[in-house]
Each structure stands twice: as C-alpha cells, then as structure tokens.
Design an enzyme around this catalytic site. Structure first.
Site, PDB file in Angstrom:
ATOM      1  N   GLU A   1      -0.715  -9.327  -0.317  1.00 14.39           N
ATOM      2  CA  GLU A   1      -2.131  -9.574  -0.011  1.00 14.39           C
ATOM      3  C   GLU A   1      -2.981  -9.532  -1.283  1.00 14.39           C
ATOM      4  O   GLU A   1      -3.902 -10.331  -1.447  1.00 14.39           O
ATOM      5  CB  GLU A   1      -2.623  -8.542   1.013  1.00 14.39           C
TER       6      GLU A   1
ATOM      7  N   ALA B   1       0.863  -1.172   0.000  1.00 16.08           N
ATOM      8  CA  ALA B   1       0.000   0.000   0.000  1.00 16.08           C
ATOM      9  C   ALA B   1       0.908   1.233   0.000  1.00 16.08           C
ATOM     10  O   ALA B   1       2.068   1.156   0.403  1.00 16.08           O
ATOM     11  CB  ALA B   1      -0.882  -0.020   1.240  1.00 16.08           C
TER      12      ALA B   1
ATOM     13  N   GLY C   1       0.661  -5.037   1.149  1.00 14.70           N
ATOM     14  CA  GLY C   1      -0.569  -5.104   0.360  1.00 14.70           C
ATOM     15  C   GLY C   1      -0.368  -5.754  -0.998  1.00 14.70           C
ATOM     16  O   GLY C   1      -1.308  -6.309  -1.578  1.00 14.70           O
TER      17      GLY C   1
ATOM     18  N   GLU D   1       4.730  -5.109   7.231  1.00 11.70           N
ATOM     19  CA  GLU D   1       3.986  -4.014   7.875  1.00 11.70           C
ATOM     20  C   GLU D   1       4.450  -3.729   9.288  1.00 11.70           C
ATOM     21  O   GLU D   1       4.427  -2.582   9.748  1.00 11.70           O
ATOM     22  CB  GLU D   1       2.477  -4.347   7.899  1.00 11.70           C
TER      23      GLU D   1
END
Ligand code: HXC
Length: 258
Positions: free
Chosen positions: A112, A65, A109, A132
């Site tokens: 993911e 992200a 992300g 993260e």
C-alpha cells in the site's frame, strides 16, 4: 535531521529515503511512518529537490504494518486515534514526484505504501501481496481502493481474498509496476530515472502529478476540466517559454523552475 527508522540522502536534485528496520523487514510502525512523513514533507518544501525515491533493503521494501504492535490493539485503540490516517495520509500530500524502488517483499501496508507513491519500479526479486486476510483484517491503507484501480477488480479480488504473493513479472504484466530491473542495478536505474524527472521543469512535473492523480479521484469530465486548466496554466510559466524557444532555436532548454 537524524532519524531512528529511516535513512535519508541527497544526490543532486534527487532525495532518497531508505526504510531502515532491517531486523523486522522494515515493518511499518508509528515511529517509522512519522519519520517518513516528516522527511517527505521536508524534501517536498526543499527547493533544491525535484524528485524523491522511497526504497527499502534488498530483502524487503516493507513486510507490512508492524504486526507485533497491531496484535495489542483493540477497536477502541484503532478507532479513537484513527489508526493509520494520521501518519500515513501525509504521503498523499507530497506534491513532487515520488518513486517507490521495490526490492524483495512489499506486503500488506508495504504494498500500500508503494501504491501511494506515484510510480513503482521493481527489482526482479520483488514480491507483492495483500495478505491481511490471513491475519483477520482487511487492507487498511488504500489496498482495497488503489489495487483495483491499478490492476483490475478481478486481480485485486484474487490477491486480497487469497493473500497470495505475485512476483515482479506478474506485477508488471498486471500494471502495478512500471519497470523491472535486475536487483543489483535497481538503485542505479531508479536514480537515473529520478534525475531525468528532477531535470524536468518542476512546476510542470507537479502539474502532471496533480492531473494524473486526479484521474483516480474524480469523474472523467472533472479530470478533463482540471487537465485543461493546468494545461493553460503551463503557458504562464517561464519554463514553457524556455522549453519551446529552445526547441525552435535547436538548443538545450535551461529550465529555471519558474
Ligand atoms: C512485524 C515482522 C513483519 C511484520 C516480518 N517481521 N514481517 N514483524 N510485522 N509485518 C519480523 C518477523 O517476525 C521476524 O522477526 C523478522 O521480521 C524476519 O521475518 P521472518 O518471518 O523470520 O523472515 P522470513 O522467514 O524470510 O519470511 C519473510 C516474510 C514473513 C514472508 C515476509 O516475515 C511474513 O510473512 N511477514 C508478515 C507479512 C504480512 O502478513 N504483512 C501484512 C501485515 S498487516 P524475529 O524477531 O522472529 O526475527 C498490514 C496491514 C496494513 O500490513 C494495514 C494498514 C497499515
């Protein structure tokens, strides 16, 4: 349709979506995730498409992200607008098979997003991580849930608690990745796999996807029940008649996706 942060193309019955923010290693911001959702839902409802590939660049599938965007957020921003649910969860609604073709970094992300796809094919330079924790956050797009289902609790804890990167070989050995290809051949190989899938009877492919994904979200007995009902439903399709008739008559099947 033209987009700012992704590229789309169609080859036969295969749609290819390329994440395209090269200056930030395909960091996943709201605009990109909105465009990805929109492209996916367009291909999902396009009756000429049988399989979708999501890929990135040679250096990065996606490095996570967008940290620069997230750095400005407080609790109020993320909770009030339910940060990530809105534009990430749409990917799970896609009913046709989706393959992640991962070259380079698939971090946070990015990892993911790859795990939201139905299967992951990797180049030999692929690197996966859930880093993260080093930013003071936990994985927020399914990493703590899909990783242990994909690679075991021990290995998921190892990755999410240390943030370390694993290479394609370790990812394949752990079960995160289905197959590994030399990076120069990744897209040729994945397109061939996608074509094989797209040439299968579409309703049956959708039922396979629905049944296998249900294994992640329910009990064994509920999953077995759904599998049995979908198995029975196959016998209501023209493609079951055609597939079995073609075998008995020793000829190639001509599926009509009906
Ligand atoms: C924003 C990013 C970024 C990211 C890289 N960039 N990753 N920008 N968000 N996630 C930017 C860098 O700031 C830099 O911009 C440019 O991309 C190139 O990156 P470099 O670091 O210079 O490249 P390199 O030295 O090759 O290192 C590559 C890297 C590193 C190892 C992938 O960039 C890195 O560690 N990135 C962060 C990985 C990460 O922590 N991901 C998890 C994010 S949190 P400039 O302007 O300097 O050129 C997350 C939470 C998900 O994903 C929760 C739910 C959505």
């Amino acid at each position: 349709m033209s987009y700012n942060t992704i590229l789309t193309e169609v080859e036969g019955k295969v749609a290819i979506i390329t994440l395209n923010r090269p200056q930030v290693l395909n960091a996943l911001n709201d605009e990109l995730m909105n465009e990805l959702s929109s492209a996916l839902s367009g291909f999902d409802t396009d009756e000429n498409i049988g399989c979708i590939i999501i890929t990135g660049s040679e250096k990065a599938f996606a490095a996570g992200a967008d940290i620069a965007a997230m750095a400005k957020y407080g609790f109020d921003d993320v909770y009030r607008r339910d940060f990530i649910s809105r534009n990430w969860e749409g990917i799970r609604k896609v009913r046709k098979p989706v393959i992640a073709a991962v070259s380079g970094y698939a971090l946070g992300g990015g990892c993911e997003l790859a795990m939201m796809c139905d299967t992951i094919m990797a180049a030999d330079n692929a690197k996966f991580a859930q880093p993260e924790i080093k930013l003071g956050i936990i994985p927020g797009a399914g990493g703590t849930q899909r990783l242990p289902r994909a690679i075991s609790k021990a290995k998921a804890m190892d990755l999410a608690l240390t943030g370390r990167m694993i290479d394609a070989v370790e990812a394949e050995r752990a079960g995160l990745v289905a197959r590994i290809f030399p990076h120069a051949e990744l897209m040729t190989e994945v397109k061939a796999i996608a074509k094989t899938i797209a040439d299968m009877p579409l309703l049956t492919a959708m039922m396979v996807k629905e049944a296998i994904n249900t294994a992640y979200e329910t009990t064994l007995s509920e999953g077995m029940h759904l599998e049995r009902r979908l198995f029975h439903a196959c016998f209501a399709t023209n493609d079951q008649k055609e597939g079995m008739a073609a075998f008995v008559e020793k000829r190639s099947a001509k599926f009509t996706n009906s």
